[in-house]
Write an enzyme that holds these catalytic residues in place. Structure first.
Site, mmCIF file in Angstrom:
data_model
loop_
_atom_site.group_PDB
_atom_site.id
_atom_site.type_symbol
_atom_site.label_atom_id
_atom_site.label_comp_id
_atom_site.label_asym_id
_atom_site.label_seq_id
_atom_site.Cartn_x
_atom_site.Cartn_y
_atom_site.Cartn_z
ATOM 1 N N CYS A 44 -35.070 -35.921 -44.278
ATOM 2 C CA CYS A 44 -33.938 -35.999 -44.964
ATOM 3 C C CYS A 44 -33.563 -35.296 -46.132
ATOM 4 C CB CYS A 44 -33.801 -37.716 -45.493
ATOM 5 S SG CYS A 44 -35.173 -37.899 -46.547
ATOM 6 N N HIS A 305 -35.600 -41.581 -49.882
ATOM 7 C CA HIS A 305 -34.414 -40.994 -48.947
ATOM 8 C C HIS A 305 -33.609 -40.207 -49.900
ATOM 9 C CE1 HIS A 305 -32.095 -40.515 -45.617
ATOM 10 N NE2 HIS A 305 -31.188 -41.302 -45.904
ATOM 11 N N ASN A 326 -24.797 -39.744 -45.518
ATOM 12 C CA ASN A 326 -26.204 -39.969 -45.262
ATOM 13 C C ASN A 326 -26.329 -39.073 -43.978
ATOM 14 O OD1 ASN A 326 -28.774 -40.912 -44.897
ATOM 15 N ND2 ASN A 326 -28.149 -43.453 -44.714
#
Length: 370
Positions: A44, A305, A326
């Site tokens: 990520c 994250h 995201n």
């Protein structure tokens, strides 16, 4: 009986009327590239920061370029391996990383577009790094054990070989839109200057208005962060967005009130609202610097994250939320109707944001002076 039923009906109508489901109105919406998926990987950090840099390229040059996330990943793994082996296994080797790792990668190796470096094996449609990381970790543990009693430099070549097999060799030269580039000249074309990007955080265990190395597991490269009081940390995010600058975000997403499917991330005042607050507006907790620090030190707030802040919205009661992009794709089974974006409340940001990265020109004059 009819009176009882009528009373119950009136009560139900009253409760339904009182509950307000979220209706969002755009406040700020800055340019960003489409939502994509990081697949079955822990990368990520590269997807979010690459998305951030794609927005930076649009802001600076007006060009929309799809950057290769996996090129940054490919270039960062040898650095992780070196750190792990030289610390004789007394460090973390994982798929995780942080925004400054992408900046370090492009500073050293440049940028390439997705069209020339996908990081996918032939016939593979989505990223899956489980096997590759297991192979690398097994190899590195052998080198740490050092069975030959003298560690040969060949271990670095072996790591490079595994990465070449699973992700592909580093690109030396390529053609993009009819022009020939190296990764370094392509970086120059994008006008991205690695030294222009700064990381900002807010924690009370270190002096404000100074840099420090944040001790979180994925900070293997010892990246430095500028520390601000919490109100000023939030003000940095607001000022950047108001002036056309997006931000890369590192945060905790382990809360039950962080929901990609519902498209919201909130912190309820009352724990009894944990379920209902994902659908209906409820009172949120007031987050003090002391409470933020407490939740960080007791492991309730962790470095989980990384995502990309691209704007702001507000609900029908006037509460402000940050629009966060995201990297979990747009499949409705996984992300519901959110389209891959999450509306993150100010209390959630105050409590759960570990740090942000932004262009230095996105800082206010007062912060830049400090």
């Amino acid at each position: 009986m009819k009176k009882i039923l009528a009373s119950l009906g009136a009560l139900c109508f009253s409760v339904i009327s009182f509950a307000q489901q979220y209706t969002f109105e755009t406040v700020t919406d800055l340019e960003s590239t489409p939502v994509i998926s990081q697949g079955i990987t822990g990368t990520c950090w590269s997807f979010s920061t690459s998305s951030f840099l794609e927005s930076e390229i649009m802001r600076i040059t007006g060009k929309q370029i799809d950057i290769s996330e996996m090129y940054n990943v490919r270039n960062t793994y040898p650095e992780k391996a070196w750190n792990y082996v030289m610390r004789q296994g007394n460090a973390r080797f994982s798929q995780g990383g942080l925004s400054h790792d992408v900046i370090n990668s492009i500073r050293k190796y440049g940028i390439v577009p997705q069209s020339v470096y996908t990081g996918l094996e032939e016939g593979q449609e989505k990223h899956n790094h489980i096997e590759m990381v297991s192979v690398l970790e097994g190899m590195l543990n052998v080198y740490v054990e050092n069975p030959a009693k003298t560690l040969s430099s060949n271990w670095k070549k072996a790591v490079e070989g595994v990465l070449d097999v699973y992700l592909g060799k580093r690109i030396k030269e390529f053609t993009y839109e009819g022009k020939s580039y190296t990764p370094e000249s392509f970086l120059e074309m994008t006008k991205i200057q690695p030294e222009d990007y700064v990381s900002v955080t807010s924690f009370t265990h270190k002096p404000f208005y100074s840099d420090f190395i944040l001790n979180i597991p994925d900070n293997f490269s010892n990246g430095s962060y500028y520390n601000l009081p919490l109100d000023e940390f939030i003000a940095v995010i607001d000022h950047a967005l108001e002036n056309g600058y997006t931000l890369a975000l590192d945060c905790d997403v382990s809360e039950p009130t962080f929901s990609q499917k519902d498209g919201v991330a909130v912190i309820p005042e009352n724990e009894t609202d944990t379920r209902t607050i994902l659908k209906d507006i409820k009172q949120e907790k007031s987050i003090s610097p002391e409470y933020r620090q407490q939740e960080f030190e007791n492991y309730h707030t962790t470095d989980d994250h990384l995502m990309h802040i691209v704007g702001k919205v507000k609900d029908q009661e006037g509460h402000v939320y940050y629009k966060v992009k995201n990297s979990w794709g747009t499949d409705k089974i996984r992300v519901g109707e959110s389209g891959g974006y999450i509306n993150m409340s100010v209390p959630y940001m105050r409590l759960k944001a570990i740090s942000v990265m932004l262009h230095k020109d996105g800082l206010s004059k007062a912060v830049r002076k400090n």
